[in-house]
Design a protein around this motif. Structure first.
Motif, PDB file in Angstrom:
ATOM      1  N   ASP A   1      -1.923   5.459   4.738  1.00 47.89           N
ATOM      2  CA  ASP A   1      -1.028   4.339   5.038  1.00 47.89           C
ATOM      3  C   ASP A   1       0.071   4.764   6.022  1.00 47.89           C
TER       4      ASP A   1
ATOM      5  N   SER B   1      -9.634  -8.558  -0.859  1.00 49.28           N
ATOM      6  CA  SER B   1     -10.538  -8.469   0.287  1.00 49.28           C
ATOM      7  C   SER B   1     -11.962  -8.144  -0.149  1.00 49.28           C
TER       8      SER B   1
ATOM      9  N   LYS C   1     -12.115   1.609  -2.312  1.00 51.96           N
ATOM     10  CA  LYS C   1     -11.781   0.301  -1.738  1.00 51.96           C
ATOM     11  C   LYS C   1     -10.520   0.379  -0.878  1.00 51.96           C
ATOM     12  N   ILE C   2      -9.527   1.103  -1.378  1.00 57.78           N
ATOM     13  CA  ILE C   2      -8.274   1.246  -0.619  1.00 57.78           C
ATOM     14  C   ILE C   2      -8.536   1.970   0.701  1.00 57.78           C
TER      15      ILE C   2
ATOM     16  N   GLU D   1      -3.643  -7.931  -1.246  1.00 58.19           N
ATOM     17  CA  GLU D   1      -4.589  -8.213  -0.151  1.00 58.19           C
ATOM     18  C   GLU D   1      -5.801  -7.277  -0.229  1.00 58.19           C
ATOM     19  N   VAL D   2      -5.533  -6.034  -0.643  1.00 64.10           N
ATOM     20  CA  VAL D   2      -6.639  -5.074  -0.754  1.00 64.10           C
ATOM     21  C   VAL D   2      -7.619  -5.530  -1.819  1.00 64.10           C
ATOM     22  N   TRP D   3      -7.093  -5.915  -2.989  1.00 66.26           N
ATOM     23  CA  TRP D   3      -7.983  -6.298  -4.102  1.00 66.26           C
ATOM     24  C   TRP D   3      -8.698  -7.617  -3.794  1.00 66.26           C
TER      25      TRP D   3
ATOM     26  N   ASP E   1     -11.875   2.200  -7.041  1.00 67.73           N
ATOM     27  CA  ASP E   1     -10.602   1.614  -6.568  1.00 67.73           C
ATOM     28  C   ASP E   1     -10.089   2.372  -5.338  1.00 67.73           C
TER      29      ASP E   1
ATOM     30  N   LEU F   1       0.819  -1.215   0.000  1.00 69.87           N
ATOM     31  CA  LEU F   1       0.000   0.000   0.000  1.00 69.87           C
ATOM     32  C   LEU F   1       0.853   1.266   0.000  1.00 69.87           C
TER      33      LEU F   1
ATOM     34  N   THR G   1     -10.365  -0.224   3.103  1.00 66.96           N
ATOM     35  CA  THR G   1      -9.455  -1.242   3.645  1.00 66.96           C
ATOM     36  C   THR G   1      -8.550  -0.647   4.718  1.00 66.96           C
ATOM     37  N   GLN G   2      -8.022   0.546   4.466  1.00 69.63           N
ATOM     38  CA  GLN G   2      -7.173   1.197   5.474  1.00 69.63           C
ATOM     39  C   GLN G   2      -7.956   1.405   6.771  1.00 69.63           C
TER      40      GLN G   2
ATOM     41  N   LEU H   1      -1.013  -4.565  -1.885  1.00 72.79           N
ATOM     42  CA  LEU H   1      -2.190  -4.162  -2.659  1.00 72.79           C
ATOM     43  C   LEU H   1      -3.008  -5.383  -3.054  1.00 72.79           C
TER      44      LEU H   1
END
Ligand SMILES: [Zn+2]
Length: 211
Positions: A155, A209, A184-185, A205-207, A181, A32, A188-189, A203
């Protein structure tokens, strides 16, 4: 690929051997914070050159503006990064960040501090203070901060352990219009902060999730 070349310092004229990178191709998936798997100390060493004569630091010592060269005389430059136990490569990045911050180049200064944090990560040293400084530079950029930098700030805050701030900033960002996108990031953060996870997250893991 690393190579060596002779470089003449634009500030003081001292010649020295400095490393360079012949190829910029990347190999691993980025985290990230955009650090890629292949980025190790040896490569980072080639990102910043230090003159053995005057201690000026730059990507390329043969290039320096007059304003940058002036900063070298400031006490703040000499003291930047001079903290006990700070690895030499991290000191170089922090000093370069100082030069750029003084020259009003806040975006590049932020990236230098991030690079310094990566060096500290490699040495398993606490990089929280450096990450907070980098996050604050994004705040200093104000409206000039692009979405990439705003995402980086989240981050940086999370990795520095400023988890309440991550949730607050994320909520504020999520209330506005966003590319899916980016949304989503940010989400997730926020989730990682709630889970008190302060480690590097890829990244991928982000996509992968949900939601
Ligand atoms: Zn020099």
């Amino acid at each position: 690929m690393l190579y060596w070349k002779q470089v003449t310092c634009a500030v003081c004229g001292t010649e020295s051997q400095q490393g360079g990178i012949a190829s910029t191709s990347s190999f691993g998936p980025p985290n990230l914070d955009l650090r890629e798997d292949f980025v190790r100390r040896g490569v980072m060493n080639a990102w910043i050159q230090e003159c053995p004569g005057c201690r000026f630091v730059a990507n390329d010592l043969s290039n320096a503006t007059a304003a940058e060269a002036e900063v070298r005389h400031e006490t703040g430059f000499a003291e930047a990064g001079r903290i006990e136990g700070m690895p030499e490569l991290a000191v170089r990045f922090i000093r370069r960040a100082y030069v750029e911050e003084r020259a009003g180049q806040l975006s590049t200064a932020m990236r230098r501090l991030l690079n310094a944090a990566w060096v500290l990560d490699d040495f398993e040293l606490d990089a929280s203070a450096i990450r907070m400084r980098a996050a604050n530079l994004v705040v200093s950029l104000g409206a000039a901060a692009d979405i990439g930098q705003q995402l980086q700030r989240l981050d940086l805050l999370r990795r520095a352990g400023a988890l309440t701030e991550v949730v607050n900033v994320a909520d504020e960002m999520l209330s506005g219009e966003l590319h899916p996108d980016h949304r989503k990031i940010i989400a997730t953060q926020r989730r990682l902060a709630v889970e008190k996870r302060t480690e590097a997250v890829s990244l991928k893991e982000v996509w992968d999730s949900e939601g």
